[in-house]
Motif scaffolding. Structure first.
Motif, mmCIF file in Angstrom:
data_model
loop_
_atom_site.group_PDB
_atom_site.id
_atom_site.type_symbol
_atom_site.label_atom_id
_atom_site.label_comp_id
_atom_site.label_asym_id
_atom_site.label_seq_id
_atom_site.Cartn_x
_atom_site.Cartn_y
_atom_site.Cartn_z
ATOM 1 N N VAL A 179 97.205 -5.997 44.609
ATOM 2 C CA VAL A 179 97.271 -7.456 44.471
ATOM 3 C C VAL A 179 96.473 -8.124 45.582
ATOM 4 O O VAL A 179 95.776 -9.124 45.358
ATOM 5 C CB VAL A 179 98.735 -7.944 44.467
ATOM 6 C CG1 VAL A 179 98.794 -9.467 44.503
ATOM 7 C CG2 VAL A 179 99.466 -7.418 43.235
ATOM 8 N N ARG A 180 96.535 -7.576 46.791
ATOM 9 C CA ARG A 180 95.751 -8.135 47.898
ATOM 10 C C ARG A 180 94.260 -8.094 47.572
ATOM 11 O O ARG A 180 93.524 -9.060 47.820
ATOM 12 C CB ARG A 180 96.027 -7.354 49.183
ATOM 13 C CG ARG A 180 95.350 -7.944 50.420
ATOM 14 C CD ARG A 180 95.460 -7.026 51.619
ATOM 15 N NE ARG A 180 94.596 -5.862 51.481
ATOM 16 C CZ ARG A 180 93.286 -5.869 51.762
ATOM 17 N NH1 ARG A 180 92.695 -6.977 52.169
ATOM 18 N NH2 ARG A 180 92.567 -4.767 51.631
ATOM 19 N N ASN B 56 104.309 -8.054 39.217
ATOM 20 C CA ASN B 56 103.089 -7.477 39.779
ATOM 21 C C ASN B 56 102.090 -7.006 38.729
ATOM 22 O O ASN B 56 101.160 -6.276 39.060
ATOM 23 C CB ASN B 56 103.384 -6.355 40.772
ATOM 24 C CG ASN B 56 103.667 -6.894 42.167
ATOM 25 O OD1 ASN B 56 103.799 -8.101 42.363
ATOM 26 N ND2 ASN B 56 103.759 -6.017 43.130
ATOM 27 N N MET B 57 102.254 -7.427 37.486
ATOM 28 C CA MET B 57 101.137 -7.332 36.556
ATOM 29 C C MET B 57 100.141 -8.433 36.919
ATOM 30 O O MET B 57 100.539 -9.541 37.299
ATOM 31 C CB MET B 57 101.598 -7.520 35.110
ATOM 32 C CG MET B 57 102.339 -6.341 34.522
ATOM 33 S SD MET B 57 102.796 -6.665 32.787
ATOM 34 C CE MET B 57 103.380 -5.047 32.288
ATOM 35 N N THR B 58 98.854 -8.132 36.826
ATOM 36 C CA THR B 58 97.822 -9.142 37.066
ATOM 37 C C THR B 58 97.102 -9.409 35.754
ATOM 38 O O THR B 58 96.740 -8.477 35.037
ATOM 39 C CB THR B 58 96.827 -8.678 38.139
ATOM 40 O OG1 THR B 58 96.408 -7.329 37.865
ATOM 41 C CG2 THR B 58 97.452 -8.730 39.518
ATOM 42 N N ILE C 177 93.074 -16.371 36.545
ATOM 43 C CA ILE C 177 93.836 -15.140 36.715
ATOM 44 C C ILE C 177 95.077 -15.393 37.559
ATOM 45 O O ILE C 177 95.099 -16.258 38.439
ATOM 46 C CB ILE C 177 92.991 -13.987 37.299
ATOM 47 C CG1 ILE C 177 92.336 -14.369 38.615
ATOM 48 C CG2 ILE C 177 91.943 -13.561 36.302
ATOM 49 C CD1 ILE C 177 91.551 -13.212 39.230
ATOM 50 N N VAL C 178 96.120 -14.623 37.261
ATOM 51 C CA VAL C 178 97.436 -14.800 37.877
ATOM 52 C C VAL C 178 98.040 -13.433 38.173
ATOM 53 O O VAL C 178 97.603 -12.412 37.643
ATOM 54 C CB VAL C 178 98.391 -15.578 36.941
ATOM 55 C CG1 VAL C 178 97.818 -16.934 36.561
ATOM 56 C CG2 VAL C 178 98.713 -14.762 35.681
ATOM 57 N N VAL C 179 99.066 -13.436 39.013
ATOM 58 C CA VAL C 179 99.902 -12.257 39.201
ATOM 59 C C VAL C 179 101.326 -12.656 38.842
ATOM 60 O O VAL C 179 101.792 -13.744 39.204
ATOM 61 C CB VAL C 179 99.815 -11.710 40.648
ATOM 62 C CG1 VAL C 179 100.177 -12.761 41.682
ATOM 63 C CG2 VAL C 179 100.708 -10.488 40.806
ATOM 64 N N ILE C 180 102.010 -11.813 38.094
ATOM 65 C CA ILE C 180 103.385 -12.094 37.683
ATOM 66 C C ILE C 180 104.310 -11.851 38.875
ATOM 67 O O ILE C 180 104.253 -10.803 39.521
ATOM 68 C CB ILE C 180 103.802 -11.209 36.491
ATOM 69 C CG1 ILE C 180 102.800 -11.364 35.338
ATOM 70 C CG2 ILE C 180 105.215 -11.565 36.035
ATOM 71 C CD1 ILE C 180 102.623 -12.770 34.833
#
Length: 399
Positions: free
Chosen positions: A181-182, A354-356, A376-379
């Motif tokens: 994610v980073r 943490n799904m992107t 784009i997003v991260v859950i």
């Protein structure tokens, strides 16, 4: 470093009935090893040959039994240096290749010890025999390995069972680690900045090639690697998506879709730009697509199904008299631009933390062009975090 959930990998291997994963693409082998070699490889397979027509090939062996060490094949010379520079976590590196050039003076690489194999397949076979896995059930990417590669492995390992496990990797990669994610944030920030500069710079007379040069330079300036771009200008942009010499004119609708990579993780979003005063038709379409996208974003959270999210967006578009140009309203993103889960009517996926994802809504009008919003997003545990925001706005530049 180890990017993946090792316990999850073991569980998936048990479920799929394999003793060892042996991927070879940089998409999956590179994922297990945290390795990427840009100059020789596509994400699917080798395209450069060395060593008497032996194709360059990367293999990573990850045993289900964590007491058994993993291994990686490594071509002599430049790839050894890549692995050294990036701190490869896998210690057993099986060097192959017929190149016997000496080390440089004061080389940071250790001396070559042990056997150096003629081909990566021989290196794999030796590593498996040493581990007592020559007759094991081995998970491979058979679809991309090719007939020749598959036959080479089977000849060297006649007692092994080679099984297709591409679906296993889709499931393993779909939830990202904190480090992944980073890296996604880094890629998103680079593209967000590049597109902000584009809004400030774009003017009539520029071409799609100019936009590619501008955005590519900004990606590199931000410390990322420019990967690709679509420059869709006016009605022609529905069919002509690649950078081209077409000039931007007053009244055009310009859609840019682009992405970069940061430490091997991708961005994928873009811009909607009206050159001059936007037409009533464009404002009407944007007025339908934006609420649909906002509704999908608002509904993002763990436990919501991909099918539900598609239905939410589609219901709003249809109510406004429009339909989606695509068969989905978003897709996963990570080491690859398009991953699971796909937000489609027939999807079986359910969102997890943490799904992107790239949330993408697209519609077209033949006389106007393509209207597309994408960010784009991260859950997160209770919703989502925006990794980009510029792709959902309609930007207006003066003509």
């Amino acid at each position: 470093m180890i990017l993946f959930d090792y316990d999850k990998a073991v569980h998936l291997m048990e479920r799929w009935g394999v003793d060892l994963l042996l991927p070879h693409t940089l998409l999956n082998a590179g994922y297990l090893a945290d390795h990427w070699k840009h100059d020789l490889y596509t994400s699917i397979g080798a395209h450069t040959t060395f060593d008497k027509d032996e194709p360059y090939q990367l293999f990573v062996g990850l045993p289900r039994d964590r007491k058994i060490d993993p291994f990686i094949t490594c071509r002599r010379a430049s790839e050894e240096g890549d692995m050294y520079n990036w701190g490869m976590w896998i210690e057993d590196r099986r060097v192959w290749g017929l190149d016997e050039r000496p080390r440089s003076l004061n080389s940071p690489l250790p001396p070559v010890t042990g056997e150096m194999y003629a081909t990566p397949y021989e290196a794999v076979a030796a590593a498996l025999k040493e581990r007592g896995l020559a007759g094991a059930s081995i998970g491979v990417e058979r679809r991309y390995l090719g007939v020749e590669g598959y036959e080479k492995l089977q000849r060297l390992l006649p007692e092994a069972q080679l099984r297709e496990v591409l679906g296993l990797f889709l499931e393993l990669r779909v939830v990202k680690s904190e480090e992944e994610v980073r890296r996604m944030r880094g890629a998103a920030q680079a593209t967000q900045q590049a597109l902000e500069v584009t809004v400030e710079t774009l003017q009539p007379g520029m071409t799609g090639l100019d936009l590619e040069s501008l955005i590519g330079a900004e990606h590199y300036r931000a410390g990322a690697r420019h990967e690709w771009i679509h420059t869709q200008i006016g009605p022609q942009g529905i069919d002509v998506v690649g950078p081209n010499p077409q000039e931007i004119k007053t009244g055009d609708v310009v859609r840019i879709d682009t992405g970069c990579s940061y430490r091997h993780y991708r961005s994928d979003f873009g811009l909607m730009i009206a050159v001059g005063e936007p037409s009533k038709e464009l404002l009407q379409i944007y007025g339908a697509v934006r609420p649909a996208m906002d509704a999908v974003l608002e509904a993002l959270r763990p436990g919501v199904s991909a099918r539900q999210l598609f239905e939410i967006g589609n219901r709003i578009l249809e109510r406004e008299g429009f339909e989606s140009y695509l068969m989905y309203f978003g897709h996963g993103i990570g080491r690859n631009v398009n991953e699971e889960p796909v937000l489609a009517a027939d999807s079986k996926w359910v969102l997890e933390e943490n799904m992107t994802m790239a949330i993408e809504l697209v519609t077209v009008r033949p006389a106007l062009g393509m209207v597309a919003l994408e960010d784009i997003v991260v859950i997160t545990s209770d919703g989502h975090e925006d990794l980009s925001t510029i792709g959902r706005e309609l930007h207006i530049v003066e003509a």
